[in-house]
Write an enzyme that holds these catalytic residues in place. Sequence first.
Site, mmCIF file in Angstrom:
data_model
loop_
_atom_site.group_PDB
_atom_site.id
_atom_site.type_symbol
_atom_site.label_atom_id
_atom_site.label_comp_id
_atom_site.label_asym_id
_atom_site.label_seq_id
_atom_site.Cartn_x
_atom_site.Cartn_y
_atom_site.Cartn_z
ATOM 1 N N GLU A 1 0.852 -1.179 0.000
ATOM 2 C CA GLU A 1 0.000 0.000 0.000
ATOM 3 C C GLU A 1 0.892 1.235 0.000
ATOM 4 O O GLU A 1 1.936 1.259 0.652
ATOM 5 C CB GLU A 1 -0.907 0.031 1.241
ATOM 6 C CG GLU A 1 -1.971 -1.034 1.236
ATOM 7 C CD GLU A 1 -3.031 -0.850 2.320
ATOM 8 O OE1 GLU A 1 -3.038 0.182 3.023
ATOM 9 O OE2 GLU A 1 -3.865 -1.752 2.452
ATOM 10 N N HIS B 1 -4.358 6.548 0.361
ATOM 11 C CA HIS B 1 -3.589 5.306 0.359
ATOM 12 C C HIS B 1 -4.203 4.368 -0.668
ATOM 13 O O HIS B 1 -5.251 4.660 -1.247
ATOM 14 C CB HIS B 1 -3.506 4.667 1.750
ATOM 15 C CG HIS B 1 -4.751 4.040 2.253
ATOM 16 N ND1 HIS B 1 -5.815 4.744 2.782
ATOM 17 C CD2 HIS B 1 -5.115 2.728 2.334
ATOM 18 C CE1 HIS B 1 -6.763 3.921 3.173
ATOM 19 N NE2 HIS B 1 -6.365 2.691 2.897
ATOM 20 N N HIS C 1 -5.269 0.306 -1.967
ATOM 21 C CA HIS C 1 -5.622 -1.077 -1.662
ATOM 22 C C HIS C 1 -5.266 -1.863 -2.919
ATOM 23 O O HIS C 1 -6.065 -1.939 -3.855
ATOM 24 C CB HIS C 1 -7.116 -1.214 -1.360
ATOM 25 C CG HIS C 1 -7.531 -0.704 -0.024
ATOM 26 N ND1 HIS C 1 -8.849 -0.662 0.375
ATOM 27 C CD2 HIS C 1 -6.820 -0.222 1.022
ATOM 28 C CE1 HIS C 1 -8.927 -0.171 1.602
ATOM 29 N NE2 HIS C 1 -7.700 0.111 2.011
ATOM 30 N N ASP D 1 -8.594 0.846 8.744
ATOM 31 C CA ASP D 1 -8.632 2.247 8.307
ATOM 32 C C ASP D 1 -9.575 3.056 9.195
ATOM 33 O O ASP D 1 -9.251 4.160 9.630
ATOM 34 C CB ASP D 1 -9.110 2.362 6.852
ATOM 35 C CG ASP D 1 -8.153 1.752 5.852
ATOM 36 O OD1 ASP D 1 -6.948 1.619 6.160
ATOM 37 O OD2 ASP D 1 -8.618 1.415 4.744
#
Length: 136
Positions: free
Chosen positions: A23, A83, A85, A96
């Site tokens: 990530e 971010h 995935h 998260d």
Amino acid sequence: MLVLPAAVRDEIVDQARDGVPLEICGVLGGEYESNGRSEVRSQYPAENVADRPRTRYRIDPEDQLAIFDRLEARGEEIVGFYHSHPQGPPHPSETDTAEATWPDRSYVIVSLDPFEIGSWRWREDDEFEREDVAVE
């Protein structure tokens, strides 16, 4: 609503693709408005220092402070964070949600498989609300 310039979106997507299988993460700068509309002007990549970077992200606190200083020097505000995935959905995971600490800021998530970009705002009542993203 989050207003995201196409060039910033493309940079984040490129970072996410280059970062596979890990990530990637960073900070979004621009004009933050508490009324629900924020405009991104720039993105600041950060190293993912999570203990399991394939499924988690964490920005080093010192790196985060340095980014905040750069934002301030440029006259920007913290709009939110982003971010990726690499193999997950474009919505916040339980981790998260549990680790969100900036109320009303945007959390952009780039899912690569399947490809989709989602943005969420974390509220102080521990809820994430999906927000519209306008790419300009």
